[in-house]
Motif scaffolding. Structure first.
Motif, short mmCIF file in Angstrom:
data_model
loop_
_atom_site.label_atom_id
_atom_site.label_comp_id
_atom_site.label_asym_id
_atom_site.label_seq_id
_atom_site.Cartn_x
_atom_site.Cartn_y
_atom_site.Cartn_z
N TRP A 198 0.83 -1.21 0.00
CA TRP A 198 0.00 0.00 0.00
C TRP A 198 0.87 1.25 0.00
N ARG A 199 2.12 1.07 0.47
CA ARG A 199 3.04 2.22 0.49
C ARG A 199 3.44 2.64 -0.93
N ASP A 200 3.26 1.75 -1.89
CA ASP A 200 3.59 2.08 -3.29
C ASP A 200 2.45 2.86 -3.95
N LEU A 201 1.34 2.96 -3.25
CA LEU A 201 0.16 3.58 -3.85
C LEU A 201 -0.08 4.98 -3.28
N PRO A 202 -0.78 5.85 -3.98
CA PRO A 202 -1.22 5.65 -5.36
C PRO A 202 -0.09 5.85 -6.35
N ILE A 226 -3.61 4.15 -10.07
CA ILE A 226 -4.07 3.07 -9.20
C ILE A 226 -4.04 3.52 -7.75
N HIS A 227 -5.01 3.02 -7.02
CA HIS A 227 -5.23 3.47 -5.64
C HIS A 227 -5.52 2.29 -4.74
N GLU A 228 -5.45 2.55 -3.40
CA GLU A 228 -5.65 1.44 -2.48
C GLU A 228 -7.10 1.20 -2.10
N SER A 229 -7.98 2.15 -2.43
CA SER A 229 -9.39 1.90 -2.10
C SER A 229 -10.29 2.36 -3.22
N PRO A 230 -11.48 1.75 -3.30
CA PRO A 230 -12.44 2.14 -4.34
C PRO A 230 -12.81 3.61 -4.22
N GLY A 231 -13.01 4.06 -2.99
CA GLY A 231 -13.42 5.45 -2.77
C GLY A 231 -12.37 6.43 -3.27
N ASN A 268 -3.14 -8.77 -12.41
CA ASN A 268 -2.49 -9.10 -11.14
C ASN A 268 -1.76 -7.92 -10.50
N VAL A 269 -2.45 -6.78 -10.47
CA VAL A 269 -1.87 -5.62 -9.80
C VAL A 269 -2.24 -5.74 -8.32
N LYS A 270 -1.46 -6.56 -7.62
CA LYS A 270 -1.78 -6.94 -6.25
C LYS A 270 -0.91 -6.15 -5.29
N PHE A 271 -1.47 -5.80 -4.14
CA PHE A 271 -0.64 -5.12 -3.13
C PHE A 271 -1.06 -5.58 -1.73
N LYS A 324 -3.29 -7.64 4.55
CA LYS A 324 -4.07 -8.50 3.67
C LYS A 324 -3.67 -8.20 2.23
N SER A 325 -4.24 -8.97 1.32
CA SER A 325 -3.90 -8.76 -0.08
C SER A 325 -5.12 -8.20 -0.82
N ASP A 326 -4.87 -7.25 -1.69
CA ASP A 326 -5.99 -6.68 -2.48
C ASP A 326 -5.47 -6.28 -3.86
N PHE A 327 -6.41 -6.07 -4.76
CA PHE A 327 -6.02 -5.59 -6.08
C PHE A 327 -6.28 -4.09 -6.14
N ALA A 328 -5.40 -3.38 -6.80
CA ALA A 328 -5.48 -1.92 -6.82
C ALA A 328 -6.71 -1.44 -7.57
N TYR A 329 -7.19 -0.29 -7.17
CA TYR A 329 -8.38 0.30 -7.79
C TYR A 329 -7.91 1.34 -8.82
N TYR A 330 -8.52 1.22 -9.96
CA TYR A 330 -7.91 1.81 -11.15
C TYR A 330 -8.78 2.90 -11.79
N THR A 331 -8.11 3.93 -12.33
CA THR A 331 -8.84 4.94 -13.13
C THR A 331 -8.05 5.24 -14.41
#
Length: 474
Positions: free
Chosen positions: A128-132, A165-170, A242-245, A251-258
């Motif tokens: 998550w530190r790599d985001l956004p 890419i971001h760590e949350s949908p919001g 597979n843009v996973k972070f 936990k593991s999640d996929f980045a939220y994208y625009t």
RNA sequence: CGAGAUGUGGCUCAGUUUGGUAGAGCGCUACGUUCGGAACGUAGAGGCCGCUGGUUCAAAUCCAGUCAUCUCGACCA
């Protein structure tokens, strides 16, 4: 056939012809011999540079970094996201040979770069530190369109494509809206173009996106031009790549994208929103030349004064002296054709009176001003031109948006004019298609508006609280 | 992609029906006179008639194909 009411009375009778005529006469473009690929001549290029430099600065202010992606995408990479490829497959240009050798895998000339960005993101993001990651590139893409028109629809498209890419949908959705707002401010404040902001319907949204935000502008003929878009993808797209972070919670999640873009269509919009029977009318903020000085009579006295004025204004404005050996009438007409916002005329008569003549392109007003006040006068005039351009466009815009509640009214309107029609809509694709098939009016956008009272769908009468804009479009 | 149209000096076009040495206006170049809404005089330059093939003694002109552009429609966004 019913007589159509032109939005611009008398002046521009055949809007399409007028448009292509202006393009050539004002030396914006030349045809290249390759369908759908035009040559942007210096005047157009300069306008595009002004547009890009304003936007590039804005993007950087909010932390966006520029990158450069390759123009080729391997077929297998493009195939990964099903919805996306389905949307673009029919209009992709393929490279099959390198020199004499046939390639083992075809390469597509990018129609857009979502897959290239996502595949890159997957390699550089871990935590998550790599985001956004807020990336953008200024480039051109290729979409093999069947028909084309300079700046409005072309095979090679010059644009900017942002991918974040971001760590949350919001956070991602908010960013997508933030960009839309930058586009909105730019179009309204710099290009003086009124607009409608909103969402595309399911059937009109970008291939693979969850939400497509759009900005629709109204041209002088009443048709709509999608001038900018911003897409929110959720994380479906990034899952495929597979843009996973790792999240803060381990936990593991996929980045939220625009992704988001604006193209040289903006130039087309400028032409078709502000232009008139004498040619271009350019908004001062992006006009390649903001002020042109036309010397009347070729005397030393005039030359001296002209260069004095030029030197006074050159640091603040894009200014040019028209030194060609043409008659002044010819120069006047030319400055109008090219849409130069302000014309300054200086002749012997003015010099002896210590004045200059200032002529505005937007309203043709001619004013005699004192030399001492030149700096304030210009600044003030430029602001007023912007205001006037926006307000005149807004007036036309408002008078060509109709709120309709019945199919009968819709039919009656659609038969005689091109405009924006706003109505209740139940949200079904069936009703959307009904209007499109029956009247040729496509759904343009669901506007951002709050507190809409309940009404009934213009097609099926079902109760709903959504309104939709319909229009013919470029 | 469907219907229609166009392609001849830099630009706008005539010439194509009825095949026989490539035309006009504007622009351009040089010199001079002009200069407050597209100025004038004199002299001059500039064209494989979109491209390819066919018919013919002979093609800008007839035939076929192809490319590009424009308009309308479909598709797309």
């Amino acid at each position: 056939m019913a007589h159509r009411i032109p939005v611009v009375v008398q002046v521009i009778e055949d809007f399409s012809k007028w448009y292509t005529d202006v393009l050539k006469k004002s030396e914006l473009v030349d045809y290249s011999g390759v369908r759908g690929c035009v040559i942007m001549r210096p005047y157009a290029c300069s306008m595009w540079e002004n547009i890009t430099s304003i936007l590039d600065k804005r993007f950087k202010e909010i932390g966006v970094e520029n990158v450069s992606m390759p123009m080729f995408i391997p077929e297998s990479m493009l195939q990964k996201e099903k919805n996306h490829i389905e949307g673009f497959a029919p209009e992709v240009a393929w490279v099959t040979h390198g020199g004499q050798e046939e390639l083992t895998e075809r390469l597509c000339v990018r129609p857009t770069s979502e897959v290239m960005f996502c595949s890159h993101f997957s390699r550089i993001v871990n935590s998550w530190r790599d985001l956004p990651k807020l990336y953008n590139q200024w480039c051109s893409v290729v979409r093999w369109e069947k028909s084309s028109r300079p700046f409005l629809r072309s095979i090679e498209i010059h644009w900017q494509e942002g991918h974040t890419i971001h760590e949350s949908p919001g956070e991602a959705n908010d960013f997508s809206l933030k960009i839309l707002n930058i586009y909105k401010e730019f179009l309204e404040e710099k290009l003086c173009i009124p607009l409608i902001c909103g969402k595309k319907t399911e059937s009109e949204k970008f291939a693979g996106a969850k939400i497509t935000y759009t900005i629709e502008c109204m041209m002088k003929d009443g048709k709509s031009l999608q001038t900018a878009t911003s897409h929110y993808f959720g994380n479906e797209f990034t899952k495929v790549f597979n843009v996973k972070f790792q999240t803060k919670e381990n936990k593991s999640d996929f980045a939220y994208y625009t992704s988001w873009g604006i193209t040289t269509r903006t130039i087309g919009a400028i032409i078709m929103v502000h232009g008139d029977k004498d040619g271009l009318v350019l908004p001062p903020d992006v006009a390649p030349i903001q002020i042109i000085i036309i010397p009347i009579k070729d005397s030393n006295e005039v030359k001296f004064k002209v260069s004095e004025v030029f030197n006074l204004l050159r640091t603040k404005y894009r200014i040019k002296i028209d030194e060609k050996e043409e008659s002044v009438g010819c120069k006047f007409a030319n400055s109008e054709l090219r849409g130069i916002p302000i014309r300054i005329e200086i002749g012997p008569r003015d010099i002896s009176n210590n004045v200059f003549v200032l002529v505005r392109r937007d309203n043709r007003k001619k004013e005699i001003c004192k030399f001492e006040t030149i700096l304030e006068k210009i600044e003030c005039t430029i602001n007023d031109i912007k205001l006037n351009l926006y307000n005149s466009a807004l007036k036309r815009f408002n008078s060509n948006i109709l709120n309709l509640n019945s199919l009968e009214e819709f039919e009656k309107t659609a038969r005689i004019r091109d405009c924006f029609i706003k109505s209740y809509w139940c949200g079904s694709e069936k009703c959307e298609n009904y209007i499109k098939d029956k009247f040729g009016y496509g759904s343009r956008c669901i506007p951002f508006e709050e507190n809409i009272e309940e009404g009934s769908c213009i097609v099926c009468n079902k109760k709903c609280d959504t309104k939709l804009y319909w229009a013919k479009s470029y």
